[in-house]
Scaffold this active site. Structure first.
Site, PDB file in Angstrom:
ATOM      1  N   CYS A 140       1.252   1.109   6.232  1.00  0.00           N
ATOM      2  CA  CYS A 140       0.674   2.436   6.295  1.00  0.00           C
ATOM      3  C   CYS A 140       0.292   2.767   7.759  1.00  0.00           C
ATOM      4  O   CYS A 140       1.360   3.504   8.285  1.00  0.00           O
ATOM      5  CB  CYS A 140      -0.858   1.996   5.846  1.00  0.00           C
ATOM      6  N   HIS A 232       0.460  -0.154   0.181  1.00  0.00           N
ATOM      7  CA  HIS A 232      -0.268  -1.312   0.488  1.00  0.00           C
ATOM      8  C   HIS A 232       0.167  -2.315  -0.767  1.00  0.00           C
ATOM      9  O   HIS A 232      -0.365  -2.824  -1.572  1.00  0.00           O
ATOM     10  CB  HIS A 232      -1.738  -1.336   0.451  1.00  0.00           C
ATOM     11  N   GLU A 234       0.619  -5.541  -0.297  1.00  0.00           N
ATOM     12  CA  GLU A 234      -0.393  -6.686  -0.362  1.00  0.00           C
ATOM     13  C   GLU A 234      -1.446  -6.294  -1.213  1.00  0.00           C
ATOM     14  O   GLU A 234      -2.421  -7.345  -1.573  1.00  0.00           O
ATOM     15  CB  GLU A 234      -0.613  -7.012   0.997  1.00  0.00           C
TER      16      GLU A 234
END
Length: 331
Positions: A140, A232, A234
């Site tokens: 990001c 993202h 994750e």
């Protein structure tokens, strides 16, 4: 913090003050560093998300996992204590070569990235990682900072926040996306973007993109393979919900002027209808106490949070292991 991630034994307890031999290379394990610069409210959640992701992706592979944070990232006293007591010192990062490194974004405090208080520390890491890791992941805001530093690519402000679960399609046969589900469902949460045209003109290879969110994953080869995520991968299922509720709270407290948009393809239809009614009420009765009257939230059943990340990180760890078997760098 140094943790051994082992599928058979789970995630072992962290060593609060890593011993010297703990930082030495373990030839049976991959050594992965996480530079966690996320804001205080997401600091511990980010640790957990990446540890769980690496454990799921690693299979039977042993992983030595070290946590760091840039000292110039502003922290509350509680978060600063957590970092100082449980993270490894950043100087330890530069004493050895890591197999892989993951660098998160941070909450911006200035309009221009190169004016951020952590800019110099972050660019030092970017330059160091080129030759001291086999591959580094930039997530990001860290991805935006890296391409600005490396090639002068400026991020562009979006008309509104890009937030939601987006269908991303692989556009090359790169090994990083091998066997990934199609489409990849990836969480995005950002106010800015770097465009495909700007990236390809400067030699970056775009691996995945979304029709609605733009570029997702892109790469560039140095001595280390740099992998960039605008999204993202994750994030767990509730990450976007936590951010959305945080932004509603900030609006009600008059800490932000605009009411946050509902994350795309995230809540079910009934929840979106309830949130639309709450938004109208919040704009007319703007007060922090109203946050207690938010409706119950239900996610869509098909968000598949983390499914793409598990495959991508498995492929990434496989690349690190394969490269480690053919390259023995000086330590």
């Amino acid at each position: 913090m140094s943790i051994l991630i082992d599928k058979d034994q789970g995630v072992r307890s962290p060593a609060l003050v890593p011993a010297a031999d703990d930082l030495a290379r373990d030839d049976t394990a991959l050594t992965i560093g996480l530079i966690n610069n996320m804001p205080d409210t997401a600091l511990k959640a980010t640790e957990r998300q990446f540890m769980k992701l690496l454990q799921a992706a690693g299979g039977s592979r042993r992983i030595r996992f070290h946590c760091f944070s840039l000292p110039s990232v502003k922290r509350s006293p509680e978060a600063r204590w957590h970092v100082e007591s449980e993270y490894s010192d950043l100087a330890d990062l530069k004493r050895q070569k890591f197999d892989g490194l993951i660098v998160t974004g941070a909450e911006p405090v200035t309009p221009n990235l190169d004016q951020e208080p952590y800019w110099r520390d972050l660019t030092d890491i970017i330059d160091w990682a080129k030759t001291n890791t086999r591959s580094t992941i930039w997530s990001c805001l860290a991805a935006h900072a890296a391409v600005l530093h490396l090639d002068g690519i400026e991020r562009r402000r979006l008309p509104g926040k890009c937030s939601g679960i987006f269908d991303c399609e692989p556009i090359t046969g790169d090994p990083l996306t091998r066997a990934a589900p199609a489409p990849l469902k990836v969480s995005h949460s950002r106010l800015n973007e770097v465009t495909e045209g700007d990236l390809t003109r400067r030699g970056y290879a775009v691996l995945t993109r979304s029709a609605r969110a733009g570029v997702d994953i892109f790469v560039r080869q140095y001595a280390s393979r740099f992998v960039f995520f605008q999204g993202h991968p994750e994030y767990d299922a509730l990450s976007l919900q936590r951010e959305y509720l945080r932004d509603i709270g900030r609006f009600l407290a008059r800490e932000r002027e605009t009411y946050p948009a509902v994350p795309v393809s995230y809540f079910d239809t009934a929840t979106e209808e309830k949130l639309a009614r709450f938004e109208k009420r919040a704009k007319h009765q703007r007060h922090p106490a109203l946050a207690s009257e938010l409706p119950a939230l239900n996610l869509r059943s098909d968000i598949a949070a983390g499914s793409a990340a598990a495959v991508i990180f498995k492929n990434w760890l496989g690349f690190l292991a394969e490269d480690a078997a053919t390259t023995v760098p000086a330590r």
